[in-house]
Scaffold this motif. Sequence first.
Motif, PDB file in Angstrom:
ATOM      1  N   GLU A  68      42.935  44.956  -4.246  1.00 55.34           N
ATOM      2  CA  GLU A  68      43.685  45.540  -3.121  1.00 55.34           C
ATOM      3  C   GLU A  68      43.686  44.630  -1.890  1.00 55.34           C
ATOM      4  O   GLU A  68      44.613  44.650  -1.100  1.00 55.34           O
ATOM      5  CB  GLU A  68      43.132  46.914  -2.756  1.00 55.34           C
ATOM      6  CG  GLU A  68      41.682  46.898  -2.327  1.00 55.34           C
ATOM      7  CD  GLU A  68      41.083  48.283  -2.176  1.00 55.34           C
ATOM      8  OE1 GLU A  68      40.311  48.453  -1.220  1.00 55.34           O
ATOM      9  OE2 GLU A  68      41.388  49.158  -2.992  1.00 55.34           O
ATOM     10  N   ASP A  69      42.652  43.811  -1.745  1.00 54.78           N
ATOM     11  CA  ASP A  69      42.587  42.856  -0.642  1.00 54.78           C
ATOM     12  C   ASP A  69      43.194  41.535  -1.113  1.00 54.78           C
ATOM     13  O   ASP A  69      42.651  40.864  -1.989  1.00 54.78           O
ATOM     14  CB  ASP A  69      41.129  42.649  -0.210  1.00 54.78           C
ATOM     15  CG  ASP A  69      40.962  41.699   0.958  1.00 54.78           C
ATOM     16  OD1 ASP A  69      41.973  41.096   1.395  1.00 54.78           O
ATOM     17  OD2 ASP A  69      39.823  41.549   1.434  1.00 54.78           O
ATOM     18  N   VAL A  70      44.313  41.182  -0.533  1.00 47.91           N
ATOM     19  CA  VAL A  70      45.021  39.962  -0.934  1.00 47.91           C
ATOM     20  C   VAL A  70      44.118  38.733  -0.836  1.00 47.91           C
ATOM     21  O   VAL A  70      44.237  37.801  -1.626  1.00 47.91           O
ATOM     22  CB  VAL A  70      46.293  39.776  -0.064  1.00 47.91           C
ATOM     23  CG1 VAL A  70      47.003  38.475  -0.386  1.00 47.91           C
ATOM     24  CG2 VAL A  70      47.228  40.948  -0.252  1.00 47.91           C
ATOM     25  N   GLU A  71      43.174  38.740   0.104  1.00 48.98           N
ATOM     26  CA  GLU A  71      42.258  37.610   0.283  1.00 48.98           C
ATOM     27  C   GLU A  71      41.320  37.418  -0.908  1.00 48.98           C
ATOM     28  O   GLU A  71      40.692  36.366  -1.039  1.00 48.98           O
ATOM     29  CB  GLU A  71      41.435  37.793   1.562  1.00 48.98           C
ATOM     30  CG  GLU A  71      42.264  37.826   2.827  1.00 48.98           C
ATOM     31  CD  GLU A  71      42.953  36.504   3.117  1.00 48.98           C
ATOM     32  OE1 GLU A  71      42.318  35.457   2.928  1.00 48.98           O
ATOM     33  OE2 GLU A  71      44.128  36.536   3.524  1.00 48.98           O
ATOM     34  N   CYS A  72      41.198  38.423  -1.767  1.00 55.12           N
ATOM     35  CA  CYS A  72      40.307  38.332  -2.933  1.00 55.12           C
ATOM     36  C   CYS A  72      41.056  38.043  -4.224  1.00 55.12           C
ATOM     37  O   CYS A  72      40.451  37.973  -5.287  1.00 55.12           O
ATOM     38  CB  CYS A  72      39.503  39.625  -3.079  1.00 55.12           C
ATOM     39  SG  CYS A  72      38.234  39.805  -1.815  1.00 55.12           S
ATOM     40  N   ARG A  73      42.349  37.869  -4.122  1.00 55.73           N
ATOM     41  CA  ARG A  73      43.127  37.534  -5.318  1.00 55.73           C
ATOM     42  C   ARG A  73      42.954  36.054  -5.634  1.00 55.73           C
ATOM     43  O   ARG A  73      42.616  35.257  -4.763  1.00 55.73           O
ATOM     44  CB  ARG A  73      44.594  37.886  -5.095  1.00 55.73           C
ATOM     45  CG  ARG A  73      44.785  39.396  -5.030  1.00 55.73           C
ATOM     46  CD  ARG A  73      46.215  39.797  -5.035  1.00 55.73           C
ATOM     47  NE  ARG A  73      46.308  41.242  -4.833  1.00 55.73           N
ATOM     48  CZ  ARG A  73      47.331  41.815  -4.270  1.00 55.73           C
ATOM     49  NH1 ARG A  73      48.365  41.100  -3.858  1.00 55.73           N
ATOM     50  NH2 ARG A  73      47.346  43.122  -4.129  1.00 55.73           N
ATOM     51  N   PRO A  74      43.194  35.680  -6.888  1.00 53.74           N
ATOM     52  CA  PRO A  74      42.977  34.285  -7.301  1.00 53.74           C
ATOM     53  C   PRO A  74      43.751  33.271  -6.464  1.00 53.74           C
ATOM     54  O   PRO A  74      44.885  33.505  -6.055  1.00 53.74           O
ATOM     55  CB  PRO A  74      43.458  34.272  -8.749  1.00 53.74           C
ATOM     56  CG  PRO A  74      43.292  35.683  -9.205  1.00 53.74           C
ATOM     57  CD  PRO A  74      43.607  36.527  -8.010  1.00 53.74           C
ATOM     58  N   THR A  75      43.087  32.162  -6.230  1.00 52.88           N
ATOM     59  CA  THR A  75      43.666  31.029  -5.507  1.00 52.88           C
ATOM     60  C   THR A  75      43.682  29.828  -6.456  1.00 52.88           C
ATOM     61  O   THR A  75      43.223  29.926  -7.603  1.00 52.88           O
ATOM     62  CB  THR A  75      42.806  30.681  -4.283  1.00 52.88           C
ATOM     63  OG1 THR A  75      41.510  30.271  -4.752  1.00 52.88           O
ATOM     64  CG2 THR A  75      42.660  31.862  -3.331  1.00 52.88           C
ATOM     65  N   LYS A  76      44.128  28.697  -5.968  1.00 49.88           N
ATOM     66  CA  LYS A  76      44.063  27.477  -6.779  1.00 49.88           C
ATOM     67  C   LYS A  76      42.610  27.145  -7.117  1.00 49.88           C
ATOM     68  O   LYS A  76      42.313  26.700  -8.221  1.00 49.88           O
ATOM     69  CB  LYS A  76      44.708  26.311  -6.037  1.00 49.88           C
ATOM     70  CG  LYS A  76      46.209  26.408  -5.940  1.00 49.88           C
ATOM     71  CD  LYS A  76      46.798  25.229  -5.185  1.00 49.88           C
ATOM     72  CE  LYS A  76      48.293  25.389  -5.053  1.00 49.88           C
ATOM     73  NZ  LYS A  76      48.902  24.300  -4.291  1.00 49.88           N
ATOM     74  N   ALA A  77      41.715  27.398  -6.170  1.00 49.79           N
ATOM     75  CA  ALA A  77      40.285  27.154  -6.433  1.00 49.79           C
ATOM     76  C   ALA A  77      39.786  28.064  -7.549  1.00 49.79           C
ATOM     77  O   ALA A  77      38.996  27.640  -8.397  1.00 49.79           O
ATOM     78  CB  ALA A  77      39.467  27.364  -5.166  1.00 49.79           C
TER      79      ALA A  77
END
Length: 103
Positions: A68-77
Motif C-alpha cells: 500500500e505504501d508506494v515507497e515500499c514497492r520494488p525498485t531497480k535496487a
Amino acid sequence: MQVTFGSLIAACARARDATRALQVFEEMQEVGVAPSIVVYHALLVGLGRAGRFEEAVELYRNEMMNHEDVECRPTKATLSIMFDVCLGRDGAEAALAAAAGAR
C-alpha cells in the motif's frame, strides 16, 4: 524504531540467520512499526544468503509488489537484489520468473 529493527534484520542477514530475521520482521509488525524498503531489502538479502529462495520470491511477490505504501514497492535496487538471490539457485531463469510477477 524502524532503524533499530532494520539493523537487527541486517545483522541477521549477515549471519545467514533468516529464521531470526523473519522473527524480528514479525515482531516489528506486531508492535506497529511499518517496514521500509531498506528493511525489505535486508530481509531479501538474508533469505538469499540462507538459501531460502522461495521465501524471498514469495516476500517480493506477496508483500512488496502490491504494498500500500508506494515507497515500499520494488525498485531497480530490489530487482538487483532479487537477481543476486536467485543466482544462488536457478540463475537467470529464477530471476526472470520473479520479474514476470512485476508485470
